[in-house]
Scaffold this active site. Structure first.
Site, mmCIF file in Angstrom:
data_model
loop_
_atom_site.group_PDB
_atom_site.id
_atom_site.type_symbol
_atom_site.label_atom_id
_atom_site.label_comp_id
_atom_site.label_asym_id
_atom_site.label_seq_id
_atom_site.Cartn_x
_atom_site.Cartn_y
_atom_site.Cartn_z
ATOM 1 N N ARG A 192 0.829 -1.237 0.007
ATOM 2 C CA ARG A 192 -0.132 0.087 0.056
ATOM 3 C C ARG A 192 0.965 1.113 -0.113
ATOM 4 O O ARG A 192 0.420 2.389 0.444
ATOM 5 C CB ARG A 192 -1.034 0.127 1.039
ATOM 6 C CG ARG A 192 -1.790 -1.192 1.352
ATOM 7 C CD ARG A 192 -2.309 -1.833 0.276
ATOM 8 N NE ARG A 192 -3.207 -2.957 0.294
ATOM 9 C CZ ARG A 192 -3.870 -3.634 -0.501
ATOM 10 N NH1 ARG A 192 -3.890 -3.112 -1.752
ATOM 11 N NH2 ARG A 192 -4.503 -4.680 -0.531
ATOM 12 N N ASN A 235 2.789 -7.854 7.910
ATOM 13 C CA ASN A 235 2.836 -9.112 7.025
ATOM 14 C C ASN A 235 4.213 -9.319 7.002
ATOM 15 O O ASN A 235 5.111 -9.093 5.775
ATOM 16 C CB ASN A 235 2.190 -9.170 5.670
ATOM 17 C CG ASN A 235 0.700 -8.654 5.593
ATOM 18 O OD1 ASN A 235 -0.011 -9.272 6.695
ATOM 19 N ND2 ASN A 235 0.271 -7.932 4.333
ATOM 20 N N GLU A 293 -5.481 -12.557 7.930
ATOM 21 C CA GLU A 293 -5.165 -12.538 6.411
ATOM 22 C C GLU A 293 -4.083 -13.552 6.198
ATOM 23 O O GLU A 293 -3.233 -13.187 5.564
ATOM 24 C CB GLU A 293 -5.143 -11.091 5.799
ATOM 25 C CG GLU A 293 -6.259 -10.216 6.110
ATOM 26 C CD GLU A 293 -6.019 -9.007 5.558
ATOM 27 O OE1 GLU A 293 -4.775 -8.381 5.404
ATOM 28 O OE2 GLU A 293 -7.076 -8.159 4.970
ATOM 29 N N ASP A 352 -11.913 -1.129 7.807
ATOM 30 C CA ASP A 352 -10.597 -1.103 7.138
ATOM 31 C C ASP A 352 -10.098 0.059 6.428
ATOM 32 O O ASP A 352 -10.295 0.198 5.350
ATOM 33 C CB ASP A 352 -10.398 -2.164 6.135
ATOM 34 C CG ASP A 352 -9.103 -2.538 5.584
ATOM 35 O OD1 ASP A 352 -8.022 -1.903 6.427
ATOM 36 O OD2 ASP A 352 -8.722 -3.227 4.912
ATOM 37 N N GLU A 410 -4.766 4.327 1.215
ATOM 38 C CA GLU A 410 -4.895 3.031 0.448
ATOM 39 C C GLU A 410 -6.390 3.244 -0.052
ATOM 40 O O GLU A 410 -6.686 2.858 -1.450
ATOM 41 C CB GLU A 410 -5.007 1.682 1.461
ATOM 42 C CG GLU A 410 -5.462 0.696 0.896
ATOM 43 C CD GLU A 410 -5.399 -0.578 1.959
ATOM 44 O OE1 GLU A 410 -4.875 -0.587 2.833
ATOM 45 O OE2 GLU A 410 -5.798 -1.774 1.286
HETATM 46 O O1 GCW Z 1 -5.977 -2.674 4.686
HETATM 47 C C1 GCW Z 1 -5.769 -4.088 4.544
HETATM 48 C C2 GCW Z 1 -4.712 -4.008 3.238
HETATM 49 C C3 GCW Z 1 -3.652 -4.970 3.593
HETATM 50 C C4 GCW Z 1 -3.135 -4.810 5.061
HETATM 51 C C5 GCW Z 1 -4.116 -5.250 5.901
HETATM 52 C C6 GCW Z 1 -3.618 -5.135 7.574
HETATM 53 C C7 GCW Z 1 -0.723 -5.106 5.810
HETATM 54 O O2 GCW Z 1 -5.395 -4.196 2.243
HETATM 55 O O3 GCW Z 1 -2.665 -4.686 2.714
HETATM 56 O O4 GCW Z 1 -1.843 -5.604 5.169
HETATM 57 O O5 GCW Z 1 -5.080 -4.340 5.959
HETATM 58 O O6 GCW Z 1 -3.870 -3.861 8.016
HETATM 59 O O7 GCW Z 1 -3.220 -5.980 7.800
#
Ligand code: GCW
Length: 647
Positions: free
Chosen positions: A126, A167, A248, A323, A351
């Site tokens: 992002r 991640n 995720e 989110d 994002e």
């Molecule tokens: O917003 C989402 C994003 C992911 C991100 C995730 C998170 C780092 O699309 O890219 O991963 O959240 O915050 O863990």
């Protein structure tokens, strides 16, 4: 001749510094060397010696001052004093003095962190401003870049940074990378910034050193202890770990039938003897409570653990329950975890707000968040950085304002968006009418002569004060404009898949989790639109305390900006304006587009006063923003309209 050459070469670096490519951020400080700076030596003294335009400053360390990072500034341009408990306090005081502040100030939060979603291969998740400033395949660091980064952060009070993506690669905990972290920590330390890293919960197993990553396993616990001890050997002031677990696809304690508390506490125990902390993220869905309304899952998953976390664990939650959407109601987890330390995660990188293509000033969004969640409830605050190797750091010149705003709000969440925008604009573009660009003057003059057939020169320009006020206004209106042209009235997550840029309201993929599909979020059908999260629907409203619970639960009392977040309503539902719901949606989309048209007009007026490169670059992006806003408007009104007026 030689003398002239000498003078020219001596001047060159100064001239080069002046190039307005955005690389100097809001720190467009002249090198003055006029001030006599006495007292405590350190970065504060260095900065003031170079850049302060007063006569005399005295820096005093006074450990009896109550707030560790706070400062007191007294006096005037003739003679000023800065007193602070700590070296960092003096530094914050020095930058405050450069901004023209006096008086006493102390930060609201102890932890004021940036989170970098930087991967070790140099890519940034992002990220819309180029590759990582910390990582690349060659494991090379540019010390001057890291120092410039540190100085910018220190100037707004940021005191910690997480260097890699949540991640997280298990490689992060191996020697070459820890060594890099040490190198970066050494560069940041003089500026009062501590380093943290994100860790992969499965590391002991992934690195092939233990057969499991079960947090209750003795070998695993020992493994983490050893790693942590090794880190502190080389980075004595290391801050701690940030963890994304069982979210995720990331590994976590659930993989072994353990709880979030088991996982977080195991790491906390390893860090505790060294004074380190664990920031455990609550951004979870689809693991334990699969199928439940996604916005409810964090509370469902974490509430049972309330009171079970160690003292050096902080639960880190995004501002909204979904989110980082352009607008969400606040995340009720902040009210639900009564015996757990908490911190807020805000996203500086855009994002879901037009990446670095769109001018969207985020302070109003964060101000809104703090109107629901008292800063007193929070131990700290983290901002997902929008920084990369781009010359101007953030991709869009105005995106620098979001980095700035984050830092200032982390220091003082009672600052208004207007105050912050004003501070930033003043430093970044100047509050006094800059000398009108000579090429602008010439072309104005040419135009005038042509139009009037006269040699007399009379320039018709909007005065800078008016332009400045319009620029300020543009910043303050830009977030609402974005909400309007993307997702008004509580609509959310109708973005194109994966990259989250642009609209895809009909988005559905059978092989994707439903929680990634736009159709799941707007629930449009022939009867109406919106997600029923009231007590008649998923009951998400019940996670809120009063008065919000009752207020949000009924469409009549639910604030219209959250209406379709909490309710599914017929297309002809009567809005407060007298319009029907579908008309109201169309009205918002139109207003969003109109706003961008207005921003473009403002920027045209600003042209004579803004240096060529920055003006041009912003102008190009505004043009893109208008194309994008129109696309959102057309795609969404056509899509929703097709349900509202069935043929
Ligand atoms: O917003 C989402 C994003 C992911 C991100 C995730 C998170 C780092 O699309 O890219 O991963 O959240 O915050 O863990």
């Amino acid at each position: 001749m030689r003398k002239l050459l000498f003078i020219l070469t001596a001047l060159l670096p100064l001239l080069a510094l002046k190039a307005e490519d955005g690389s100097r951020l809001w720190l467009r400080l002249d090198t003055l060397r006029t001030a006599q700076v006495t007292g405590h030596e350190g970065k504060a003294a260095e900065v003031l010696k170079l850049h302060y335009d007063g006569k005399q400053v005295t820096l005093t360390l006074d450990p009896t001052q109550p707030a560790t990072d706070g400062y007191t500034i007294r006096g005037d341009k003739e003679a000023a004093t800065i007193t602070a408990h700590s070296e960092a306090g003096l530094l914050y005081g020095a930058f405050a003095l450069l901004r023209g502040e006096t008086g006493t100030s102390a930060p609201c939060f102890d932890l004021r962190l940036l989170n970098h979603w930087d991967n070790l291969d140099g890519s940034v998740e992002r990220g819309y401003a180029g590759e990582s400033i910390f990582w690349n395949d060659r494991l090379e660091t540019d010390p001057s870049l890291i120092e410039a980064y540190a100085m910018a952060n220190a100037s707004i009070g940021i005191n910690g940074t997480v260097l890699n993506n949540v991640n997280a690669s298990p490689k992060m905990l191996t020697a070459p990378y820890i060594n890099k972290v040490r190198e970066i920590a050494d560069l940041l330390r003089p500026w009062g910034i501590r380093v943290f890293i994100s860790v992969n919960f499965g590391s002991p197993k992934a690195l092939g050193e233990v057969e499991t990553a079960d947090p209750l396993n003795r070998q695993v616990r020992r493994w983490w202890k050893r790693r942590v001890t090794d880190i502190y050997k080389v980075i004595p002031d290391f801050g701690g770990f940030l963890v994304k677990a069982n979210s995720e696809g990331q590994p976590g304690p659930f993989d072994y039938g353990r709880t979030h508390a088991d996982g977080a506490n195991m790491l906390a125990d390893a860090l505790k003897p060294h004074g380190g902390i664990v920031m455990w993220r609550s951004f979870v869905y689809g693991a334990k409570h699969k199928g439940e309304d996604r916005v409810k899952q964090a509370v469902s998953e974490f509430k049972p653990c309330d009171g079970e976390f160690r003292d050096n664990v902080i639960l880190q939650s995004k501002n909204g329950p979904l989110d980082f959407q352009p607008r969400e109601p606040y995340a009720p987890i902040f009210d639900q975890m009564e015996q757990t330390h908490q911190m807020a995660e805000l996203q500086i990188t855009q994002e879901y707000l037009g990446h670095s293509q769109q001018l969207v000033f985020l302070a109003p969004m964060w101000e809104e968040f703090f109107s629901f969640v008292s800063p007193k409830k929070l131990k700290g605050i983290a901002g997902v950085a929008n920084i990369g190797l781009d010359t101007n750091w953030c991709g869009h010149h105005f995106a620098q304002a979001n980095w700035y705003a984050f830092g200032r709000l982390a220091w003082d969440p009672t600052l208004t968006s207007r105050q912050i925008a004003d501070e930033w604009l003043r430093q970044t573009f100047g509050s006094e009418a800059p000398e009108v660009k000579s090429e602008e003057r010439r072309s104005d003059e040419r135009r005038f002569r042509k139009e009037n057939g006269s040699q007399q020169i009379r320039l018709k320009r909007t005065p800078y004060a008016t332009v400045y006020a319009s620029m300020l206004d543009m910043m303050l209106r830009s977030r609402e404009a974005c909400v309007d042209y993307m997702m008004p009235l509580g609509l959310h997550h109708i973005f194109k898949f994966d990259h989250h840029y642009g609209p895809e309201p009909d988005g559905f993929k059978a092989n994707y989790p439903l929680e990634w599909c736009p159709v799941y979020y707007h629930q449009a059908d022939n009867r109406g639109v919106g997600f029923d999260r009231s007590s008649r629907g998923t009951g998400a409203t019940r996670q809120y305390p009063e008065p919000y619970r009752t207020q949000y639960d009924a469409p009549e009392t639910c604030p219209e900006e959250y209406l379709l977040w909490f309710h599914h309503l017929p297309w002809d539902y009567k809005m407060k304006s007298g319009r029907t719901l579908i008309q109201e949606m169309e009205w918002h989309y139109q207003r969003g587009v109109n706003e961008v048209i207005d921003f473009i007009a403002t920027w045209q007026q600003a042209k004579p006063y803004i240096d060529a490169q920055r003006w041009q670059e912003v102008n190009t992006k505004l043009t893109t923003q208008l194309v994008d806003a129109r696309e959102w408007q057309q795609v969404c009104t056509r899509y929703f309209g097709s349900f509202a007026q069935p043929k």
